[in-house]
Structures are given as structure tokens and as C-alpha cells.
Design an enzyme around this catalytic site. Structure first.
Site, PDB file in Angstrom:
ATOM      1  N   ARG A 222      -7.182  -0.727  -7.168  1.00 19.62           N
ATOM      2  CA  ARG A 222      -7.476   0.581  -6.263  1.00 19.62           C
ATOM      3  C   ARG A 222      -7.874   1.761  -7.233  1.00 19.62           C
ATOM      4  O   ARG A 222      -7.082   2.088  -7.860  1.00 19.62           O
ATOM      5  CB  ARG A 222      -6.533   0.687  -5.134  1.00 19.62           C
ATOM      6  CG  ARG A 222      -6.410  -0.344  -4.267  1.00 19.62           C
ATOM      7  CD  ARG A 222      -5.644   0.009  -3.082  1.00 19.62           C
ATOM      8  NE  ARG A 222      -6.247   0.938  -1.949  1.00 19.62           N
ATOM      9  CZ  ARG A 222      -5.843   1.525  -0.969  1.00 19.62           C
ATOM     10  NH1 ARG A 222      -4.544   1.403  -1.084  1.00 19.62           N
ATOM     11  NH2 ARG A 222      -6.228   2.064  -0.186  1.00 19.62           N
TER      12      ARG A 222
ATOM     13  N   ARG B 298       0.899  -1.124  -0.092  1.00 19.26           N
ATOM     14  CA  ARG B 298       0.241   0.116  -0.019  1.00 19.26           C
ATOM     15  C   ARG B 298       1.044   1.329   0.019  1.00 19.26           C
ATOM     16  O   ARG B 298       2.352   1.233   0.249  1.00 19.26           O
ATOM     17  CB  ARG B 298      -0.916   0.064   1.198  1.00 19.26           C
ATOM     18  CG  ARG B 298      -0.085  -0.390   2.557  1.00 19.26           C
ATOM     19  CD  ARG B 298      -0.483   0.545   3.319  1.00 19.26           C
ATOM     20  NE  ARG B 298      -0.723   1.916   3.436  1.00 19.26           N
ATOM     21  CZ  ARG B 298       0.556   2.465   3.582  1.00 19.26           C
ATOM     22  NH1 ARG B 298       1.748   2.217   3.847  1.00 19.26           N
ATOM     23  NH2 ARG B 298       0.723   3.974   3.514  1.00 19.26           N
ATOM     24  N   GLY B 299       0.307   2.358  -0.176  1.00 17.90           N
ATOM     25  CA  GLY B 299       0.988   3.445  -0.197  1.00 17.90           C
ATOM     26  C   GLY B 299       1.064   3.840  -1.835  1.00 17.90           C
ATOM     27  O   GLY B 299       1.319   3.123  -2.714  1.00 17.90           O
ATOM     28  N   ALA B 300       0.662   5.175  -2.366  1.00 19.94           N
ATOM     29  CA  ALA B 300       0.417   5.388  -3.806  1.00 19.94           C
ATOM     30  C   ALA B 300       1.687   4.946  -4.396  1.00 19.94           C
ATOM     31  O   ALA B 300       1.776   4.062  -5.400  1.00 19.94           O
ATOM     32  CB  ALA B 300       0.152   7.023  -3.981  1.00 19.94           C
TER      33      ALA B 300
ATOM     34  N   GLN C 124      -2.795   2.869   9.747  1.00 22.41           N
ATOM     35  CA  GLN C 124      -1.595   3.013   8.916  1.00 22.41           C
ATOM     36  C   GLN C 124      -0.573   3.656   9.897  1.00 22.41           C
ATOM     37  O   GLN C 124       0.763   3.624   9.896  1.00 22.41           O
ATOM     38  CB  GLN C 124      -1.594   3.600   7.690  1.00 22.41           C
ATOM     39  CG  GLN C 124      -2.346   2.651   6.537  1.00 22.41           C
ATOM     40  CD  GLN C 124      -3.724   2.803   6.462  1.00 22.41           C
ATOM     41  OE1 GLN C 124      -4.370   3.409   7.430  1.00 22.41           O
ATOM     42  NE2 GLN C 124      -4.352   2.531   5.346  1.00 22.41           N
TER      43      GLN C 124
ATOM     44  N   ASN D   9      -5.881  12.450  -0.008  1.00 16.26           N
ATOM     45  CA  ASN D   9      -4.841  11.495   0.765  1.00 16.26           C
ATOM     46  C   ASN D   9      -5.935  10.616   1.847  1.00 16.26           C
ATOM     47  O   ASN D   9      -7.005  10.956   1.719  1.00 16.26           O
ATOM     48  CB  ASN D   9      -3.921  12.533   1.632  1.00 16.26           C
ATOM     49  CG  ASN D   9      -2.958  11.655   2.262  1.00 16.26           C
ATOM     50  OD1 ASN D   9      -2.374  10.793   1.582  1.00 16.26           O
ATOM     51  ND2 ASN D   9      -2.541  12.018   3.542  1.00 16.26           N
ATOM     52  N   LYS D  10      -5.329  10.052   2.626  1.00 13.83           N
ATOM     53  CA  LYS D  10      -5.815   9.223   3.611  1.00 13.83           C
ATOM     54  C   LYS D  10      -6.885  10.021   4.422  1.00 13.83           C
ATOM     55  O   LYS D  10      -6.707  10.839   4.800  1.00 13.83           O
ATOM     56  CB  LYS D  10      -4.796   8.707   4.523  1.00 13.83           C
ATOM     57  CG  LYS D  10      -5.478   7.754   5.676  1.00 13.83           C
ATOM     58  CD  LYS D  10      -6.191   6.705   5.107  1.00 13.83           C
ATOM     59  CE  LYS D  10      -5.710   5.861   3.968  1.00 13.83           C
ATOM     60  NZ  LYS D  10      -6.438   5.085   3.393  1.00 13.83           N
TER      61      LYS D  10
ATOM     62  N   ASP E 295      -2.295  10.647  -2.711  1.00 19.44           N
ATOM     63  CA  ASP E 295      -2.593   9.780  -3.586  1.00 19.44           C
ATOM     64  C   ASP E 295      -2.932  10.412  -5.108  1.00 19.44           C
ATOM     65  O   ASP E 295      -2.851   9.512  -5.927  1.00 19.44           O
ATOM     66  CB  ASP E 295      -3.651   8.889  -3.071  1.00 19.44           C
ATOM     67  CG  ASP E 295      -3.375   8.111  -1.932  1.00 19.44           C
ATOM     68  OD1 ASP E 295      -3.132   8.446  -1.027  1.00 19.44           O
ATOM     69  OD2 ASP E 295      -3.227   6.706  -2.280  1.00 19.44           O
TER      70      ASP E 295
HETATM   71  O1  MRU Z   1      -4.750   3.339   1.861  1.00 17.52           O
HETATM   72  P1  MRU Z   1      -3.217   3.554   1.701  1.00 17.52           P
HETATM   73  O2  MRU Z   1      -2.559   2.918   3.103  1.00 17.52           O
HETATM   74  O3  MRU Z   1      -2.776   2.945   0.421  1.00 17.52           O
HETATM   75  O4  MRU Z   1      -3.125   4.976   1.900  1.00 17.52           O
HETATM   76  C1  MRU Z   1      -1.926   5.518   1.836  1.00 17.52           C
HETATM   77  C2  MRU Z   1      -1.880   7.058   1.733  1.00 17.52           C
HETATM   78  O5  MRU Z   1      -2.770   7.698   1.851  1.00 17.52           O
HETATM   79  C3  MRU Z   1      -0.384   7.880   1.836  1.00 17.52           C
HETATM   80  O6  MRU Z   1      -0.652   8.879   2.558  1.00 17.52           O
HETATM   81  C4  MRU Z   1      -0.116   8.048   0.341  1.00 17.52           C
HETATM   82  O7  MRU Z   1      -0.396   6.881  -0.478  1.00 17.52           O
HETATM   83  C5  MRU Z   1       0.921   8.574   0.177  1.00 17.52           C
HETATM   84  S1  MRU Z   1       2.372   7.185   0.373  1.00 17.52           S
HETATM   85  C6  MRU Z   1       3.801   8.000  -0.213  1.00 17.52           C
END
Ligand code: MRU
Length: 359
Positions: free
Chosen positions: A95, A52-54, A210, A261-262, A251
């Protein structure tokens, strides 16, 4: 800048036939690595947030596509192309919000067709070999560029900091979410290496935690002074003057500078504005979607109810059958953002559109 971790969260095996990921759903209790060998396993790992994470999602998808092409048995370029497109379209919808996923897969497709075009006179056997090689190299290049980009972003972010500063972060935009150093957490690692001794507050980040499971884990493992807080405690900390900056990842950045973002980021941004704490968003240019005019146009992923009511609890913590709304991301308007830290520099959200000219 040196990485403090001996492993990466996403890797392609040396022979290109396995995608190796650190299963982030097992953290902080276990460092378990998974060896993925099919499109279905990659899809599942992405949707269930094992990776996970963009940026990490984009890299995992590119590696997954290369791995599938390397494993697919065929004698014709035509069949290989069909399989390539099948896997690409399948992973594309794993996703919806992080644009890095689509960006990486589209880049792999451009690589497929530019390679194929140069091979028109080659026989199928040689063409298949050349396509496999080119796609594997392209996927590895996406990751290598991500490492370099993080390093540059970290330096720009570090230039904002001062010794002993307090930073609040939300979700996880660190080593685990990217290839090595992280985006929003990169400057913090650099500040630690330079003796600034930053103090980090990390939101637990409901519902999938997270912040608690990943950010608290990776920062404490790196010896950084980190304090975990519940998501509703940020205002208290800011009112006490303990937070000098908010650093978050992202994201997708829309062309008008709004940022997805999250879930919870927008709330933190509103509080930060009230307490005059600058909020910086860390975004490699691969996270900017120039085709998306404004934040309202960004597709926000909705996730299952059990993640709110059951996951990470030993017993259900809400009545069975209760209605649940579980959007995984929110949009922070450009007006609440002090700056967007990219590998091309720190820019005002409204200047995002000018970046296109630099490309
Ligand atoms: O649902 P996730 O854990 O994939 O969400 C991740 C985030 O919101 C991060 O802040 C984002 O992807 C940036 S990662 C460098």
C-alpha cells in the site's frame, strides 16, 4: 489504561511462525482470525484491507518479515539475506500512502544489518539463529512501542475533552487499526473509563465503510454512546452544535504539517473550520515523513472501481462500466488542523519540523 478487548488485531504467534490477524473485512458480522504463513498471504491481507489502519499495517509487515525469515529453510546467511530483501521489497509496495509500512520495514532492515555486522566471526548456523531472534524481537518491539505510544497519545487527547462532549470521527483509528487502544479513539476509551460519557458520531466512510463496519462496531462493543451518520451529514450535526471536536487518525504527516488520511477527511475539516469546531489529528511520530515536504507530494492510493459500485451492496448500485474515481485518501492542509496529537505532546501543524530536533 485498560484495553476493553480480549484480542489484538495483529499478533505474531509465540513461535514466530504465524501472523495472526483479525480479518477486518468480515466485521461487523464475524470475528474471524486468519493464520498467515507466507509473504503472499501478508501482501494480500494488506492490499485487501483484511488488516488495515496505518500502524497495524506497519506491524503486520514487520511481523510478516520476521515470520518469513523464521520459516525460510537455508544453511547460508547469504541466502537468508536474499530472501529477507525479497520479502521486504515485496511488502514495501503493498500500500503506498501509510508511511508506517515503509517505516517499519526500513527499521527491520536496519536491524538485519546491524545484527549481521556483529556476527561477522560467527558460523552460518549461529548467525542465522541470531538473525531470526533479532528480527523477531525487533518486530515485537515495534508493536510494544505502538501500544505505549497509543496510551500516551490517548492521555494527551483526553486532556482536550470535557464531560458529555460530542466528538465526530471519520474512518477507523481505533483498537482495530492499531495495537490496543487506538489513536483518535484512544482518548474516547479513556474518557469513558473516567466517567465523562462522551458521545461519538461516526461517519460511515464510503466506500469501504470503515466507520460503519469498524468504528461503530468497536465503540458500541465497548459500551460507548455512538451514533452512525452518512458522510454527508456532518455539516448538519455541526450546525446543530452537537459536535465539540473532530478526532481523526492519519496515514502520513508531511514536514509542513499537511496530513493524508482517509478520503473525506479534508471535506470534514473544511466544514469544521466553517463551524469553528477544532479538528485534531492523531499521529504517532512514526507517521511523520520528514522527507516529504508537503501534502501534495504524498502518494495517494487509487483503488478499484468495484469498491465503489459493488462492494457491500447486494446488487450493483451503479450502471455497469460507469467511470469511477476512487482515491483512498485525501490531504488536509495544515491550516485546517487545530493540533496534531503525538506521543511527544499536542503540537501545531507548523511546528512539525521542530519535532525532528527532539528525535
Ligand atoms: O484504508 P484504511 O482503512 O487503511 O485507512 C485508514 C485510515 O485512514 C486511518 O484513519 C489511519 O490509517 C489512521 S489509523 C490509526
Amino acid at each position: 489504561m485498560k484495553s476493553v478487548f480480549p484480542y489484538d488485531s495483529v499478533e505474531l504467534s509465540p513461535n514466530g511462525r504465524e501472523v495472526v490477524i483479525l480479518d477486518q473485512t468480515q466485521l461487523p458480522n464475524q470475528e474471524r482470525f486468519l493464520h498467515l504463513t507466507s509473504a503472499e498471504q501478508i501482501f494480500y491481507a494488506i492490499t485487501r484491507l483484511k488488516v488495515r489502519g496505518a500502524p497495524a499495517i506497519g506491524i503486520a509487515a514487520a511481523f510478516g518479515l520476521a515470520m518469513c525469515v523464521n520459516r525460510y529453510r537455508t544453511r547460508t546467511v547469504q541466502a537468508l539475506e536474499k530472501e529477507f530483501l525479497r520479502v521486504k521489497h515485496y511488502l514495501y509496495i503493498s500500500r503506498p500512502t501509510a508511511v508506517n509500512l515503509m517505516w517499519a520495514l526500513d527499521r527491520m532492515e536496519r536491524c538485519f544489518y546491524s545484527t549481521k555486522q556483529n556476527l561477522e566471526t560467527a558460523d552460518d548456523k549461529h548467525a542465522i539463529g541470531a538473525l531470526r531472534k533479532a528480527l523477531t524481537a525487533e518486530a515485537r518491539a515495534i508493536k510494544a512501542e505502538d501500544v505505549r505510544m497509543c496510551e500516551t497519545i490517548s492521555k494527551f487527547g483526553f486532556s482536550l475533552l470535557h464531560p458529555g462532549c460530542g466528538i465526530l470521527t471519520h474512518c477507523n483509528a481505533g483498537h482495530l487499526a492499531v495495537s490496543k487502544f487506538g489513536t483518535a479513539l484512544g482518548p474516547i476509551y479513556l474518557a469513558q473509563q473516567k466517567g465523562y460519557l462522551p458521545h461519538v458520531f461516526c461517519d460511515e466512510t464510503r466506500p469501504l465503510l470503515q466507520g460503519a463496519r469498524l468504528t461503530a462496531y468497536e465503540l458500541s462493543k465497548a459500551g460507548i454512546d455512538v451514533t452512525l451518520i452518512c458522510d454527508n451529514m456532518a455539516a448538519t450535526l455541526m450546525s446543530q452544535g452537537k459536535v465539540d471536536f473532530v478526532f481523526v487518525g492519519c496515514d502520513r504527516v508531511a514536514a509542513n504539517g499537511d496530513v493524508a488520511n482517509k478520503i473525506g477527511t479534508n471535506g470534514v475539516a473544511i466544514i469544521a473550520k466553517y463551524y469553528k469546531v477544532p479538528l485534531y489529528v492523531f499521529a504517532p511520530t512514526s507517521t511523520i515523513d520528514f522527507n516529504c515536504k508537503q501534502g501534495a507530494d504524498i502518494v495517494i492510493e487509487e483503488r478499484p472501481a468495484f469498491e465503489v459500485t459493488d462492494m457491500y451492496y447486494s446488487k450493483p448500485m451503479a450502471p455497469r462500466g460507469i467511470q469511477v474515481y476512487n482515491p483512498a485518501f485525501d490531504v488536509t492542509p495544515a491550516s485546517l488542523i487545530a493540533g496534531i496529537v503525538t506521543e511527544k505532546g499536542i503540537i501545531k501543524p507548523r511546528e512539525i519540523k521542530n519535532l525532528k530536533k527532539l528525535k
